[in-house]
Scaffold this active site. Structure first.
Site, PDB file in Angstrom:
ATOM      1  N   ASP A  30       0.875  -1.158   0.000  1.00 28.01           N
ATOM      2  CA  ASP A  30       0.000   0.000   0.000  1.00 28.01           C
ATOM      3  C   ASP A  30       0.921   1.218   0.000  1.00 28.01           C
ATOM      4  OD1 ASP A  30      -2.326   1.632   0.454  1.00 28.01           O
ATOM      5  OD2 ASP A  30      -1.756   1.705   2.568  1.00 28.01           O
ATOM      6  N   ASP A  32      -0.139   5.200   0.906  1.00 25.24           N
ATOM      7  CA  ASP A  32      -0.418   6.132   2.000  1.00 25.24           C
ATOM      8  C   ASP A  32      -0.570   5.375   3.319  1.00 25.24           C
ATOM      9  OD1 ASP A  32      -0.579   8.539   0.393  1.00 25.24           O
ATOM     10  OD2 ASP A  32      -2.476   7.751  -0.374  1.00 25.24           O
ATOM     11  N   ASP A 190      -2.002  -0.791   5.933  1.00 25.68           N
ATOM     12  CA  ASP A 190      -2.253  -0.233   7.262  1.00 25.68           C
ATOM     13  C   ASP A 190      -3.724  -0.223   7.654  1.00 25.68           C
ATOM     14  OD1 ASP A 190      -2.719   1.827   5.285  1.00 25.68           O
ATOM     15  OD2 ASP A 190      -2.776   3.275   6.910  1.00 25.68           O
TER      16      ASP A 190
END
Length: 255
Positions: A30, A32, A190
Site C-alpha cells: 500500500d 499512503d 495499514d
C-alpha cells in the site's frame, strides 16, 4: 474511469529455495500510511476541499476516509452518492491541489527506514510492487518525489482495475505483473480492508501499526503479521515461509 486492458503479466517462475525452504518471493505495498506518511497532509487537504463544497468535516472524519477510492471517500465526507456532481467536483479540486499541499514535501513524506528497507528486500531477492487506491499517475508522482520509484516495480492504481479495494483484483494484478504466484506473495498495508484483501487474494497479510488502522482491528484479521516499524516489515517478509497452495485453499468440504 480508465481501465487498462493489458495485464502485462510475466510467467510465474519456479520457487526460489534457501536452506530453510521456500520463502516469500514478492511483496506488494500500500502507499499512503504504509510507505508514505501522507496522512496528516491528506487529512488537511480533505477537510479543505470538503469545506469548499460547503461541508464541515473534522480531521478525524477525514482520516477515516483515507485509503478509500476517491469517489467513496468524498461521497462519505459530503454525504452524497459517489456519482454526484459535487463529489466529482471535489475529486477534481483535490487532484488539483495535491501537488501543492502534499507532493511539495518530497522525501520528508517517507516513513523511517523505508528506503533502506526496500533496498534490503531487493537485495534479499524479493520482487516489489505497489497497489494503491490512488490513481496510477498520483502514485507514480508520489513515489518519484520521495525518491523511491526505482526501488519498486509495477505500480497498480485504482484506474487500472474494475474493482478497487478490498476486492483482490488490484493485488492479483500486481502479483501477475511480477510473475509470482499470489500465495508466494505478501501484501503490506495499514487498514483492515488491506488485510482482508490480502487474505482473499491468498497473500500473506502484513500490517503496519503506524498508519490508519488500530492494532486490535488489524490483529483481528486471521493470520495477520503485525509490524510496528518498517524495519519489522523487512524482517517479517525476509523470514516468512508461504503456506502451500493446498493449505491456502482450506480443508476439503464434507459431502
Amino acid at each position: 474511469m480508465r481501465v487498462s486492458t493489458e495485464l502485462r503479466e510475466r510467467p510465474v517462475r519456479g520457487v526460489r529455495r534457501t536452506a530453510g525452504g521456500e520463502t516469500i518471493r514478492a511483496a506488494v505495498f500500500d502507499l499512503d500510511g504504509t510507505l508514505a506518511n501522507t496522512l496528516p497532509a491528506i487529512s488537511k487537504l480533505l477537510v479543505k476541499v470538503a469545506s469548499e463544497q460547503g461541508c464541515a468535516v473534522t480531521a478525524r472524519q477525514a482520516a477515516a476516509a483515507i485509503g478509500k477510492p476517491p469517489s467513496a471517500a468524498f461521497g462519505r465526507l459530503l454525504g452524497r452518492p459517489e456519482d454526484d456532481g459535487r463529489v466529482q467536483a471535489a475529486i477534481g479540486r483535490y487532484r488539483e491541489l495535491f501537488s501543492y499541499e502534499v507532493l511539495c514535501q518530497g522525501p520528508q513524506l517517507l516513513f523511517p527506514g523505508v528506503t533502506a528497507g526496500l533496498s534490503a528486500l531487493r537485495a534479499h531477492g524479493v520482487e516489489l510492487a505497489v497497489a494503491t487506491s490512488k490513481s496510477t499517475r498520483s502514485a507514480e508522482a508520489l513515489l518519484d518525489v520521495m525518491g523511491i520509484r526505482d526501488l519498486v516495480g509495477p505500480v497498480i492504481g485504482q484506474d487500472m482495475v474494475r474493482r478497487g479495494k478490498p476486492h483482490p483484483e488490484m493485488v492479483l494484478r500486481a502479483a501477475g505483473r511480477l510473475g509470482v504466484a499470489a500465495w508466494e506473495s505478501a501484501y503490506v498495508g495499514d487498514t483492515v480492508g488491506d488485510m482482508r484483501m490480502a487474505v482473499t487474494a491468498r497473500m500473506e497479510p502484513v500490517a503496519v501499526t503506524y498508519g490508519v488502522g488500530k492494532f486490535g482491528e488489524l490483529a483481528g484479521v486471521a493470520g495477520t503479521r503485525m509490524c510496528s516499524s518498517f524495519k519489522d516489515v523487512v524482517s517479517v517478509i525476509a523470514a516468512a515461509r508461504p503456506r502451500s497452495a493446498a493449505a491456502m485453499a482450506g480443508p476439503p468440504r464434507r459431502r
